[in-house]
Scaffold this motif. Structure first.
Motif, PDB file in Angstrom:
ATOM      1  N   TYR A   1     -16.665 -41.908  -6.805  1.00 44.53           N
ATOM      2  CA  TYR A   1     -16.300 -40.641  -6.591  1.00 44.53           C
ATOM      3  C   TYR A   1     -17.267 -40.223  -5.020  1.00 44.53           C
ATOM      4  N   LYS A   2     -17.825 -40.596  -4.620  1.00 42.20           N
ATOM      5  CA  LYS A   2     -18.097 -39.871  -3.145  1.00 42.20           C
ATOM      6  C   LYS A   2     -17.110 -40.429  -2.430  1.00 42.20           C
ATOM      7  N   VAL A   3     -17.187 -41.738  -2.260  1.00 40.65           N
ATOM      8  CA  VAL A   3     -16.384 -42.450  -1.182  1.00 40.65           C
ATOM      9  C   VAL A   3     -15.270 -41.909  -0.903  1.00 40.65           C
ATOM     10  N   ARG A   4     -14.363 -41.336  -2.015  1.00 42.29           N
ATOM     11  CA  ARG A   4     -13.346 -41.094  -3.070  1.00 42.29           C
ATOM     12  C   ARG A   4     -12.861 -39.352  -2.336  1.00 42.29           C
ATOM     13  N   GLU A   5     -14.223 -39.005  -1.886  1.00 36.13           N
ATOM     14  CA  GLU A   5     -13.743 -37.427  -1.318  1.00 36.13           C
ATOM     15  C   GLU A   5     -13.886 -36.961  -0.200  1.00 36.13           C
ATOM     16  N   ILE A   6     -14.894 -38.144   0.370  1.00 37.03           N
ATOM     17  CA  ILE A   6     -14.662 -39.011   1.626  1.00 37.03           C
ATOM     18  C   ILE A   6     -13.531 -38.601   2.430  1.00 37.03           C
ATOM     19  N   ILE A   7     -12.819 -39.997   1.833  1.00 35.16           N
ATOM     20  CA  ILE A   7     -11.653 -41.079   2.759  1.00 35.16           C
ATOM     21  C   ILE A   7     -10.269 -39.069   2.256  1.00 35.16           C
ATOM     22  N   LYS A   8     -10.251 -38.379   0.988  1.00 34.05           N
ATOM     23  CA  LYS A   8      -9.098 -37.166   1.115  1.00 34.05           C
ATOM     24  C   LYS A   8      -9.752 -36.299   1.817  1.00 34.05           C
ATOM     25  N   LYS A   9     -11.110 -36.573   2.019  1.00 32.19           N
ATOM     26  CA  LYS A   9     -11.456 -35.027   3.319  1.00 32.19           C
ATOM     27  C   LYS A   9     -10.550 -35.479   4.271  1.00 32.19           C
ATOM     28  N   LEU A  10     -10.925 -36.248   5.024  1.00 38.37           N
ATOM     29  CA  LEU A  10     -10.181 -36.955   6.068  1.00 38.37           C
ATOM     30  C   LEU A  10      -8.896 -37.761   6.407  1.00 38.37           C
ATOM     31  N   ASP A  11      -8.438 -37.858   5.406  1.00 41.74           N
ATOM     32  CA  ASP A  11      -7.239 -38.959   4.753  1.00 41.74           C
ATOM     33  C   ASP A  11      -5.995 -37.909   5.360  1.00 41.74           C
ATOM     34  N   ARG A  12      -5.637 -37.564   6.582  1.00 41.01           N
ATOM     35  CA  ARG A  12      -5.045 -36.047   7.226  1.00 41.01           C
ATOM     36  C   ARG A  12      -3.219 -36.453   6.506  1.00 41.01           C
ATOM     37  N   ASN A  13      -3.103 -37.994   6.384  1.00 42.69           N
ATOM     38  CA  ASN A  13      -1.402 -38.365   6.576  1.00 42.69           C
ATOM     39  C   ASN A  13      -0.929 -39.228   5.016  1.00 42.69           C
ATOM     40  N   LYS A  14      -2.128 -38.828   4.373  1.00 37.46           N
ATOM     41  CA  LYS A  14      -2.623 -39.293   3.245  1.00 37.46           C
ATOM     42  C   LYS A  14      -2.235 -41.270   2.709  1.00 37.46           C
ATOM     43  N   ASP A  15      -2.612 -41.770   3.020  1.00 35.61           N
ATOM     44  CA  ASP A  15      -2.418 -43.155   3.684  1.00 35.61           C
ATOM     45  C   ASP A  15      -4.206 -44.078   2.720  1.00 35.61           C
ATOM     46  N   ASN A  16      -4.829 -43.088   2.099  1.00 37.84           N
ATOM     47  CA  ASN A  16      -6.104 -43.568   1.842  1.00 37.84           C
ATOM     48  C   ASN A  16      -6.430 -44.693   2.235  1.00 37.84           C
ATOM     49  N   GLN A  17      -7.099 -43.869   4.321  1.00 40.08           N
ATOM     50  CA  GLN A  17      -7.380 -44.945   4.907  1.00 40.08           C
ATOM     51  C   GLN A  17      -7.908 -44.179   6.087  1.00 40.08           C
ATOM     52  N   ILE A  18      -9.674 -44.602   6.379  1.00 40.97           N
ATOM     53  CA  ILE A  18      -9.657 -43.689   7.545  1.00 40.97           C
ATOM     54  C   ILE A  18     -10.209 -44.635   8.827  1.00 40.97           C
ATOM     55  N   SER A  19      -9.678 -44.321   9.779  1.00 47.89           N
ATOM     56  CA  SER A  19     -10.333 -44.733  11.270  1.00 47.89           C
ATOM     57  C   SER A  19     -12.228 -45.266  11.050  1.00 47.89           C
ATOM     58  N   PHE A  20     -12.409 -46.177  11.853  1.00 46.99           N
ATOM     59  CA  PHE A  20     -13.741 -46.642  11.983  1.00 46.99           C
ATOM     60  C   PHE A  20     -14.436 -44.842  12.814  1.00 46.99           C
ATOM     61  N   ASP A  21     -13.907 -44.710  13.803  1.00 46.64           N
ATOM     62  CA  ASP A  21     -14.267 -43.632  14.313  1.00 46.64           C
ATOM     63  C   ASP A  21     -14.809 -42.354  13.185  1.00 46.64           C
ATOM     64  N   GLU A  22     -13.660 -42.352  12.856  1.00 41.91           N
ATOM     65  CA  GLU A  22     -14.253 -41.127  11.909  1.00 41.91           C
ATOM     66  C   GLU A  22     -15.569 -41.386  10.870  1.00 41.91           C
ATOM     67  N   PHE A  23     -15.282 -42.806   9.988  1.00 40.98           N
ATOM     68  CA  PHE A  23     -15.976 -42.989   9.580  1.00 40.98           C
ATOM     69  C   PHE A  23     -17.653 -43.268  10.232  1.00 40.98           C
ATOM     70  N   LEU A  24     -17.528 -43.737  11.355  1.00 39.72           N
ATOM     71  CA  LEU A  24     -19.327 -43.464  11.786  1.00 39.72           C
ATOM     72  C   LEU A  24     -19.475 -42.514  11.821  1.00 39.72           C
ATOM     73  N   SER A  25     -18.910 -40.911  12.563  1.00 45.06           N
ATOM     74  CA  SER A  25     -18.648 -39.642  12.625  1.00 45.06           C
ATOM     75  C   SER A  25     -19.630 -39.194  10.690  1.00 45.06           C
ATOM     76  N   ILE A  26     -18.759 -39.436   9.988  1.00 41.47           N
ATOM     77  CA  ILE A  26     -19.345 -39.209   8.677  1.00 41.47           C
ATOM     78  C   ILE A  26     -21.053 -39.528   8.266  1.00 41.47           C
ATOM     79  N   ALA A  27     -20.701 -41.151   8.687  1.00 43.52           N
ATOM     80  CA  ALA A  27     -22.603 -41.484   9.017  1.00 43.52           C
ATOM     81  C   ALA A  27     -23.969 -40.304   9.836  1.00 43.52           C
ATOM     82  N   LYS A  28     -22.880 -39.705  10.641  1.00 45.08           N
ATOM     83  CA  LYS A  28     -24.460 -39.171  11.173  1.00 45.08           C
ATOM     84  C   LYS A  28     -24.690 -38.361  10.492  1.00 45.08           C
ATOM     85  N   GLU A  29     -23.346 -37.757  10.034  1.00 47.26           N
ATOM     86  CA  GLU A  29     -23.324 -36.276   8.854  1.00 47.26           C
ATOM     87  C   GLU A  29     -24.374 -36.291   7.880  1.00 47.26           C
TER      88      GLU A  29
END
Length: 326
Positions: free
Chosen positions: A26-54
């Motif tokens: 559920y937490k992973v889905r929340e993260i994708i929903k937060k960052l998925d701007r074009n609603k294609d259910n995926q995020i970029s590698f850079d966005e992943f690293l920024s999440i990890a840092k947070e």
């Protein structure tokens, strides 16, 4: 990941596990929903690293980069997009690059418009990324996957200038998008500069679309052999190319006495299923003029990383001899 340059929910879950920060679904889905701007259910590698840092500061990003660098055959490069923060990395597989070079060399071997960059040397690291820089190879690959997508007359082939190269690359990107490739966050400059993770991600999408185009009943009547009890041809025609490919693989694996697979990712990453598939489809020499090919199963029980390298070699060997059977 699947080399398309983006991360879906399942891949994101696995990436956090690699970074020693497992998260519930559920937490992973929340993260994708937060960052998925074009609603294609995926995020970029850079966005992943920024999440990890947070989530866990710089230590988690560092541990993830170390995990990447420990992978055999994986090369890491510095962040290359505007979204990349200092110290981030992208990665790509040397074996993937090697396989793409061989594939393109064979596919465009007789194309006179590509003689200036082909054949590429698979042992030269930058040969692939340099070859796609003027857009001609990309346009040709798109037309191989989906014939007549690009009017050949619109491709600039002679006396190339920065302007005409830009035209070719824009043509390739627009055409790739038209045939179903995901090209968000990929620009002409990225391809001109040969950014590895973006080039490989785009090439894999183009090649995959071409390979999957023939996996349909109207183009390959032999697929009717995959019908299960109680099914009709209409039922088979409703399956996607991925579902048909999975059923085809399990058809041969079952005949080989090997356990079925449930997906075309984690279940085949140790390459053992490939040994059985190759053994089942290898020419047996029964047809006139057909050369018998024996599959050496001696590497079946070696480490997964070596098995993957063996498969890359086998793929190149069988590309020309087993294509009709496959």
């Amino acid at each position: 990941t699947n080399s398309n340059g983006f991360i879906c929910d399942l891949e994101l879950t696995n990436l956090f596990k690699e970074a020693n920060l497992p998260l519930p679904g559920y937490k992973v889905r929340e993260i994708i929903k937060k960052l998925d701007r074009n609603k294609d259910n995926q995020i970029s590698f850079d966005e992943f690293l920024s999440i990890a840092k947070e989530l866990k500061g710089d230590d988690i990003a560092k541990s993830f980069r170390k995990a990447i660098n420990r992978k055999e055959g994986i090369l890491a490069i510095g962040g290359t997009s505007e979204l990349s923060s200092e110290g981030t990395q992208h990665s790509f597989s040397e074996e993937e690059r090697y396989a793409f070079v061989n594939w393109i060399n064979a596919a465009l071997e007789k194309d006179p418009d590509c003689k200036h960059v082909l054949p590429m040397n698979p042992n030269t690291p930058n040969s692939l990324f340099t070859a796609v820089g003027d857009g001609i190879v990309l346009c040709k690959m798109i037309n191989l996957s989906v014939p007549d997508t690009i009017d050949e007359r619109t491709i600039n082939k002679k006396k190339l200038t920065p302007f005409t190269i830009q035209e070719n690359l824009n043509l390739a990107l627009n055409s790739a998008s038209a045939i179903g490739c995901h090209v968000v966050n990929i620009g002409a400059l990225d391809l001109r500069e040969g950014k590895p993770h973006l080039v490989l991600g785009l090439l894999w999408q183009i090649i995959k679309i071409g390979l999957f185009a023939d996996i349909e009943l109207s183009r390959n009547e032999a697929l009717a052999a995959l019908l299960r009890e109680g099914e009709s041809l209409e039922d088979l025609m409703k399956l996607s190319p991925e579902e048909l490919l999975l059923r085809w693989a399990n058809f041969h694996l079952e005949n080989a006495g090997f356990s079925k697979i449930n997906n075309l990712s984690s279940d085949i990453k140790d390459s053992r299923a490939y040994y059985h598939l190759l053994n089942m489809i290898a020419p047996d020499g029964s047809k006139e003029g057909e050369q018998r090919i024996e599959i050496n199963m001696s590497g079946y029980n070696v480490s997964p990383s070596l098995n993957q390298r063996v498969w890359i070699q086998c793929e190149s060997l069988f590309k020309s001899t087993c294509l009709d059977t496959m």
